[in-house]
Design an enzyme around this catalytic site. Structure first.
Site, mmCIF file in Angstrom:
data_model
loop_
_atom_site.group_PDB
_atom_site.id
_atom_site.type_symbol
_atom_site.label_atom_id
_atom_site.label_comp_id
_atom_site.label_asym_id
_atom_site.label_seq_id
_atom_site.Cartn_x
_atom_site.Cartn_y
_atom_site.Cartn_z
ATOM 1 N N SER A 181 0.897 -1.271 -0.155
ATOM 2 C CA SER A 181 0.014 -0.120 -0.134
ATOM 3 C C SER A 181 0.894 1.457 0.117
ATOM 4 O O SER A 181 0.288 2.391 -0.283
ATOM 5 C CB SER A 181 -0.892 0.066 1.135
ATOM 6 O OG SER A 181 -0.131 -0.353 2.299
ATOM 7 N N HIS A 209 -5.307 -3.780 -2.787
ATOM 8 C CA HIS A 209 -4.993 -2.915 -3.805
ATOM 9 C C HIS A 209 -4.671 -3.687 -5.204
ATOM 10 O O HIS A 209 -4.396 -3.062 -6.050
ATOM 11 C CB HIS A 209 -3.764 -2.089 -3.427
ATOM 12 C CG HIS A 209 -3.862 -1.168 -2.138
ATOM 13 N ND1 HIS A 209 -4.573 -0.119 -2.269
ATOM 14 C CD2 HIS A 209 -3.337 -1.602 -0.997
ATOM 15 C CE1 HIS A 209 -4.780 0.113 -1.108
ATOM 16 N NE2 HIS A 209 -3.975 -0.534 -0.196
ATOM 17 N N LYS A 241 -11.817 -0.199 -1.948
ATOM 18 C CA LYS A 241 -10.727 0.330 -3.087
ATOM 19 C C LYS A 241 -11.531 0.319 -4.362
ATOM 20 O O LYS A 241 -12.153 1.009 -4.437
ATOM 21 C CB LYS A 241 -9.473 -0.584 -2.821
ATOM 22 C CG LYS A 241 -9.092 -0.809 -1.152
ATOM 23 C CD LYS A 241 -8.131 0.233 -0.910
ATOM 24 C CE LYS A 241 -8.106 0.551 0.797
ATOM 25 N NZ LYS A 241 -7.438 -0.428 1.651
HETATM 26 C C1 LIG Z 1 -7.402 -0.604 3.340
HETATM 27 C C2 LIG Z 1 -6.642 -1.821 3.449
HETATM 28 C C3 LIG Z 1 -7.012 -2.842 4.445
HETATM 29 C C4 LIG Z 1 -8.229 -2.488 5.444
HETATM 30 O O1 LIG Z 1 -9.506 -2.321 4.609
HETATM 31 P P1 LIG Z 1 -10.732 -1.951 5.154
HETATM 32 O O2 LIG Z 1 -11.908 -2.515 4.543
HETATM 33 O O3 LIG Z 1 -10.399 -0.425 4.786
HETATM 34 O O4 LIG Z 1 -10.789 -1.796 6.570
HETATM 35 C C5 LIG Z 1 -6.322 -4.092 4.723
HETATM 36 N N1 LIG Z 1 -5.220 -4.221 3.887
HETATM 37 C C6 LIG Z 1 -4.718 -3.404 3.124
HETATM 38 C C7 LIG Z 1 -3.466 -3.864 2.415
HETATM 39 C C8 LIG Z 1 -5.473 -2.128 2.843
HETATM 40 O O5 LIG Z 1 -4.978 -1.384 1.959
#
Ligand SMILES: *Cc1c(COP(=O)(O)O)cnc(C)c1O
Length: 386
Positions: A181, A209, A241
């Site tokens: 990320s 992602h 996302k």
């Molecule tokens: C955003 C994210 C999460 C958490 O997901 P949410 O639904 O926002 O709680 C977990 N792992 C990664 C790599 C993320 O980017």
């Protein structure tokens, strides 16, 4: 006593240029966002395919609420589960090629559930050093022995696996983000899958992602790396996302999903994802599948960004994903750069420790299928100027 402790922690954070200020947007975030009365070109949203504001997704959310109400009313095991949960789980499992799927209320919880349920206290965990905070927290939560290998370094991982051999009742778990990320790098999944061939090992992938962005049909990092679903123990995806909504899911074998349903506390002891969001996610999944041009448009913007940034002499991290990084180093300089970009109507965030390693403060840029070619050129020009 508490007040002293907090004041000192906050003073320390301020002194290190690490204090976080929250900003409130007015209206939706899309290609542009309205912040503090200023219309900004938005490079800090994870809505990679431009589905969060899609009229049909918004309509699905509204009609879902009219049909099922605003909330889900209870945990899934009590009365919170609706027929649309079952439908979405089947659609996701088919799409990604896994036997089964389980919907969660958030990705953070899904990771807690995935690691917390599958990893026993006497097992061993090997994590990429740059894994998402939710995986790090989930690993601590298991109370298993815990090792971190150098970022994407499977040689270092192999060494650690050899140094800490499993006894007859232990599993060695490898845990990784599919796409990281903070730098947009893709994990070496095919090498990890090879290491996972031993029966005393397991591989868990967080593809928050990668799904929607990479691979045929947007199936994510595994598809991109040519790794079959059966080669991993489980994979987590978020709806917040590329799918543009909210919530998350785990895909795995029928056996693993059944175990999660029975034992995953972050699944059992939380209110189910509201059906309206499930219906909206189903709609955005249909759009994602029916309009592969969204993924293709995003890929063109990614290539354009890499090409033009390199040509302009910017120090960008190599990345084939929607996440792009320009390393600045110093916290203060990174904040100043983000502020100068803001004056040029460009909205992006400086990422500072502890979110990234000390001395690697950076500008994190996220690209979307909604950005135009000239948006990218405008971004490159502004980055070059500051
Ligand atoms: C955003 C994210 C999460 C958490 O997901 P949410 O639904 O926002 O709680 C977990 N792992 C990664 C790599 C993320 O980017």
């Amino acid at each position: 006593m508490l007040s002293q402790r907090l004041a000192s922690a906050i003073a320390q954070r301020k002194a290190a240029d690490g204090y976080r200020e929250l900003e409130a947007r007015l209206g939706p975030q899309g290609r542009e966002a309205l912040v503090d009365g200023q219309r900004l070109l938005n490079f800090c949203s994870n809505d990679y395919l431009g589905l969060a504001n899609h009229p049909r997704v918004v309509e699905a959310l509204t009609s879902g609420a009219k049909r099922y109400g605003a909330g889900s009313g209870a945990s899934q095991l009590v009365s919170g589960r609706s027929d649309c949960h079952t439908e979405l789980e089947a659609a996701i499992a088919t799409w990604l090629g896994f036997e089964d799927c389980l919907v969660f209320s958030s990705g953070y919880q899904a990771n807690l559930a995935m690691l917390g349920t599958l990893i026993a206290r006497h097992d061993q965990i090997f994590q990429d050093r740059d894994n998402h905070a939710s995986l790090i927290d989930a690993a601590l939560h298991t109370r298993a022995d815990y090792h971190r290998y150098r970022h994407t370094d499977t040689r270092h991982l192999s060494t650690l696996l050899d140094q800490h051999p499993a006894n007859y009742q232990q599993l060695q778990w490898m845990v990784t983000d599919g796409v990281f990320s903070m730098d947009g790098e893709i994990a070496p999944l095919s090498e990890l899958a090879s290491l996972n061939q031993a029966t005393h090992r397991g591989l868990l992938v967080d593809d928050a992602h990668g799904v929607g962005v990479l691979g045929k049909h947007g199936c994510g990092s595994l598809a991109h790396c040519g790794v079959a679903p059966a080669e991993v123990s489980a994979m987590m995806l978020t709806f917040g996302k590329a799918l543009g909504t909210f919530g998350a899911a785990i895909v795995a074998s029928r056996e693993v999903i059944d175990a999660l349903r029975q034992f995953a506390r972050p699944y059992i002891y939380t209110t189910a994802l509201p059906p309206a969001l499930v219906v909206a996610t189903q709609q955005s999944l249909s759009l994602l599948q029916a309009e592969p041009e969204r993924q293709q448009r995003l890929q063109r913007r990614i290539q354009q960004f890499q090409y033009e940034a390199t040509a302009a002499g910017l120090e960008v991290l190599p990345s084939d994903t929607a996440i792009q990084g320009v390393i600045i180093g110093d916290n203060h300089a990174a904040m100043a750069a983000a502020e100068q970009l803001r004056a040029r109507d460009i909205w992006l965030k400086a990422m500072r420790p502890p979110t990234v390693a000390k001395g690697t403060a950076r500008l994190r840029i996220t690209l979307s299928a909604e950005h135009t070619e000239s948006d990218i050129s405008q971004l490159i020009e502004a980055l070059t100027d500051v």
